[in-house]
Write a protein that holds these residues in place. Sequence first.
Motif, PDB file in Angstrom:
ATOM      1  N   MET A 225       0.838  -1.200   0.000  1.00  0.00           N
ATOM      2  CA  MET A 225       0.000   0.000   0.000  1.00  0.00           C
ATOM      3  C   MET A 225       0.875   1.252   0.000  1.00  0.00           C
ATOM      4  O   MET A 225       0.584   2.238  -0.687  1.00  0.00           O
ATOM      5  CB  MET A 225      -0.921  -0.009   1.210  1.00  0.00           C
ATOM      6  CG  MET A 225      -1.957  -1.126   1.193  1.00  0.00           C
ATOM      7  SD  MET A 225      -2.922  -1.212   2.717  1.00  0.00           S
ATOM      8  CE  MET A 225      -3.927   0.278   2.568  1.00  0.00           C
ATOM      9  N   SER A 226       1.950   1.204   0.763  1.00  0.00           N
ATOM     10  CA  SER A 226       2.882   2.338   0.809  1.00  0.00           C
ATOM     11  C   SER A 226       3.504   2.583  -0.555  1.00  0.00           C
ATOM     12  O   SER A 226       3.681   3.739  -0.980  1.00  0.00           O
ATOM     13  CB  SER A 226       3.978   2.068   1.841  1.00  0.00           C
ATOM     14  OG  SER A 226       3.443   1.937   3.147  1.00  0.00           O
ATOM     15  N   VAL A 227       3.866   1.516  -1.269  1.00  0.00           N
ATOM     16  CA  VAL A 227       4.440   1.665  -2.605  1.00  0.00           C
ATOM     17  C   VAL A 227       3.445   2.377  -3.524  1.00  0.00           C
ATOM     18  O   VAL A 227       3.796   3.295  -4.275  1.00  0.00           O
ATOM     19  CB  VAL A 227       4.850   0.295  -3.174  1.00  0.00           C
ATOM     20  CG1 VAL A 227       5.233   0.409  -4.642  1.00  0.00           C
ATOM     21  CG2 VAL A 227       6.010  -0.290  -2.374  1.00  0.00           C
ATOM     22  N   SER A 228       2.178   1.963  -3.455  1.00  0.00           N
ATOM     23  CA  SER A 228       1.173   2.611  -4.304  1.00  0.00           C
ATOM     24  C   SER A 228       1.042   4.085  -3.952  1.00  0.00           C
ATOM     25  O   SER A 228       0.824   4.921  -4.840  1.00  0.00           O
ATOM     26  CB  SER A 228      -0.181   1.902  -4.165  1.00  0.00           C
ATOM     27  OG  SER A 228      -0.810   2.166  -2.924  1.00  0.00           O
ATOM     28  N   ALA A 249      -2.843  -2.154  -1.876  1.00  0.00           N
ATOM     29  CA  ALA A 249      -2.804  -0.873  -2.578  1.00  0.00           C
ATOM     30  C   ALA A 249      -3.788   0.076  -1.910  1.00  0.00           C
ATOM     31  O   ALA A 249      -4.768  -0.354  -1.299  1.00  0.00           O
ATOM     32  CB  ALA A 249      -3.167  -1.039  -4.051  1.00  0.00           C
ATOM     33  N   MET A 250      -3.538   1.380  -2.041  1.00  0.00           N
ATOM     34  CA  MET A 250      -4.442   2.389  -1.483  1.00  0.00           C
ATOM     35  C   MET A 250      -5.469   2.830  -2.523  1.00  0.00           C
ATOM     36  O   MET A 250      -5.754   4.016  -2.679  1.00  0.00           O
ATOM     37  CB  MET A 250      -3.642   3.584  -0.959  1.00  0.00           C
ATOM     38  CG  MET A 250      -2.954   3.315   0.347  1.00  0.00           C
ATOM     39  SD  MET A 250      -2.357   4.821   1.114  1.00  0.00           S
ATOM     40  CE  MET A 250      -0.970   4.170   2.037  1.00  0.00           C
ATOM     41  N   LEU A 254      -9.490   0.191  -0.070  1.00  0.00           N
ATOM     42  CA  LEU A 254      -8.447   0.505   0.915  1.00  0.00           C
ATOM     43  C   LEU A 254      -7.904   1.914   0.720  1.00  0.00           C
ATOM     44  O   LEU A 254      -6.756   2.196   1.029  1.00  0.00           O
ATOM     45  CB  LEU A 254      -7.307  -0.517   0.831  1.00  0.00           C
ATOM     46  CG  LEU A 254      -7.681  -1.958   1.189  1.00  0.00           C
ATOM     47  CD1 LEU A 254      -6.461  -2.868   1.110  1.00  0.00           C
ATOM     48  CD2 LEU A 254      -8.302  -2.042   2.570  1.00  0.00           C
ATOM     49  N   LYS A 255      -8.748   2.797   0.233  1.00  0.00           N
ATOM     50  CA  LYS A 255      -8.309   4.176   0.014  1.00  0.00           C
ATOM     51  C   LYS A 255      -8.070   4.867   1.355  1.00  0.00           C
ATOM     52  O   LYS A 255      -8.652   4.491   2.380  1.00  0.00           O
ATOM     53  CB  LYS A 255      -9.338   4.936  -0.823  1.00  0.00           C
ATOM     54  CG  LYS A 255     -10.738   4.954  -0.233  1.00  0.00           C
ATOM     55  CD  LYS A 255     -11.696   5.765  -1.095  1.00  0.00           C
ATOM     56  CE  LYS A 255     -11.947   5.143  -2.438  1.00  0.00           C
ATOM     57  NZ  LYS A 255     -12.768   3.916  -2.395  1.00  0.00           N
ATOM     58  N   PRO A 314      -5.299   8.503  -3.952  1.00  0.00           N
ATOM     59  CA  PRO A 314      -4.538   7.772  -4.975  1.00  0.00           C
ATOM     60  C   PRO A 314      -5.421   7.315  -6.135  1.00  0.00           C
ATOM     61  O   PRO A 314      -4.977   7.312  -7.285  1.00  0.00           O
ATOM     62  CB  PRO A 314      -3.960   6.590  -4.192  1.00  0.00           C
ATOM     63  CG  PRO A 314      -3.829   7.109  -2.799  1.00  0.00           C
ATOM     64  CD  PRO A 314      -5.024   7.992  -2.591  1.00  0.00           C
ATOM     65  N   GLU A 315      -6.656   6.945  -5.838  1.00  0.00           N
ATOM     66  CA  GLU A 315      -7.577   6.542  -6.898  1.00  0.00           C
ATOM     67  C   GLU A 315      -7.680   7.633  -7.959  1.00  0.00           C
ATOM     68  O   GLU A 315      -7.563   7.377  -9.168  1.00  0.00           O
ATOM     69  CB  GLU A 315      -8.956   6.254  -6.294  1.00  0.00           C
ATOM     70  CG  GLU A 315      -9.966   5.703  -7.269  1.00  0.00           C
ATOM     71  CD  GLU A 315     -10.041   4.190  -7.268  1.00  0.00           C
ATOM     72  OE1 GLU A 315     -10.422   3.644  -8.312  1.00  0.00           O
ATOM     73  OE2 GLU A 315      -9.727   3.560  -6.245  1.00  0.00           O
TER      74      GLU A 315
END
Length: 530
Positions: A225-228, A249-250, A254-255, A314-315
């Motif tokens: 998630m941090s990478v995303s 992933a964020m 999981l946003k 991020p989305e």
Amino acid sequence: MLTAFKRIPRTLPLLAIALITAPASSSDAPPTVNIAAGTLSGIHDARTGLDEFKGIPYATPPVGPLRWKPPQPVATWTGTRQADRFGPRCMQSPIYSDMVFRSNGVSEDCLYLNVWTPAHGANAKLPVLVYFYGGGFSAGDGSEPRYDGASLAQRGIVTVTVNYRLDVFGFLALPELAAESPEHATGNYGLLDQNAALRWVKRNIAAFGGDPNQVTIGGESAGSMSVSAQMASPLSKGLMQRAIGESGAMLGNLKPRPRALAERQGKDFERQVGAHSLVQLRAMDAQALLKAADKKDVPEFRPTIDGYFLPRSPEAIYQAGEQAHIPLLVGSNSQEGYYTALLDDKTPTLANYHAAMNKQFGAHAAEALKLYPASNEAEVKASATTYEGDQFIAFATWRWMNVHRQTGQAPVYYYYFVQPRPAKRDGSAGPDAGSVHSGEIEYALGNLAGNTVFAWTDADHRVSDLMQDYWANFIKTGNPNGAGMPEWPATASKDGGLLRQVIGVDTHVTVDRNAARAEFLQRTDPNAHL
């Protein structure tokens, strides 16, 4: 949003790991490097031929008035600083039974990183991997043996693990914190730590033989998630050239939290602990704060759309094509969740399954049952396990893969890891049915030997060797393929689905047709509006 992280430790069988690690052997003259802050003395491991530098500070300790501040540059030192043991891990409670640490206790003074390098001198220009640990943003550490960097370093990669602030110390958001911030931002201190570590790598990794212009960031679960998020953040663009995401992933369900919600939750927490000012909060005992944050009625402290590190969700950033345009290797495992979570440990009958799906989806239950079908007990177990894995983390990972494939202007390599861990050595449990959440880490990073709980077979070692080769090739070139390996094509549309690499004893390309499931979960997500 991130409620799944709270649920998983209670519903999945997290397996304890007993690890036996022998100390590295040192030569008479330990290796030294000169970095911007001063001189470091590390360890030469004669068994591996690597130089290791552990417990390197990359920022000033975030204590006292620096609690809930962005990471500050590390102070310089004179003389030679010993970098021969792991620094403390960040404040956390022991909530995951599969975590084993080699770190020097728990402390707020925890912003340290570790380097394994095959180079014995500067300017070798080797590719670099910077790896972020998982643990739901509540636990984890760069010292965990499953993240040990030696095996990939022996493949010609300078490997780095990074500590970052967790829980209330890493993600508290308050209006008062925003007011004192030059950027008017609050929260995301753990993500800012990761960014500071990447900036440290950019400035210093050449001294360890690494190429600052050939950096791959990677991670698992919260690390993925941090990478995303790092790819989405304007603060981190240019600090990495490739990315690896293992289960998380964020995006999707999981946003990150909206800032207004995060600040309300922060104010509620402030009242619960009886503080009336930032001064009082910063003066509170760290363990007392952690204990208060761990109470069941306190929402989890998680990443926030803060307007600075994340100017938007991020989305939205990925959909607009504003993320880092870099190659991505990403995927998830065959058993990220387990059917017992959906059924609340009830018997896996059709009646219980239908009741559970009706409870989850209400008016959408009939559609859900078409996407996760079952006509007998075995199919109930399989479909409920698939649904739990999707809802927990596989759907968000799919969403990241698919949006970056569409807007990222770079290849995406999508995998499905299916190798179950074998029986335990002590005979207390047989092999897993599928690859459980986090089950790929030791395979991908080459650390099966460090985990003595499981009776690893020759097949497990072959899968690990192949997976390490894929990961190493991608870190070096942005393409996981190599001579003599099963071909792994970049993700592309084919026959009504997407190309995906199944990794296990029988590694092969398949056509993944799970888009309908993912689109359904996206459409029915109760937090889709956030």
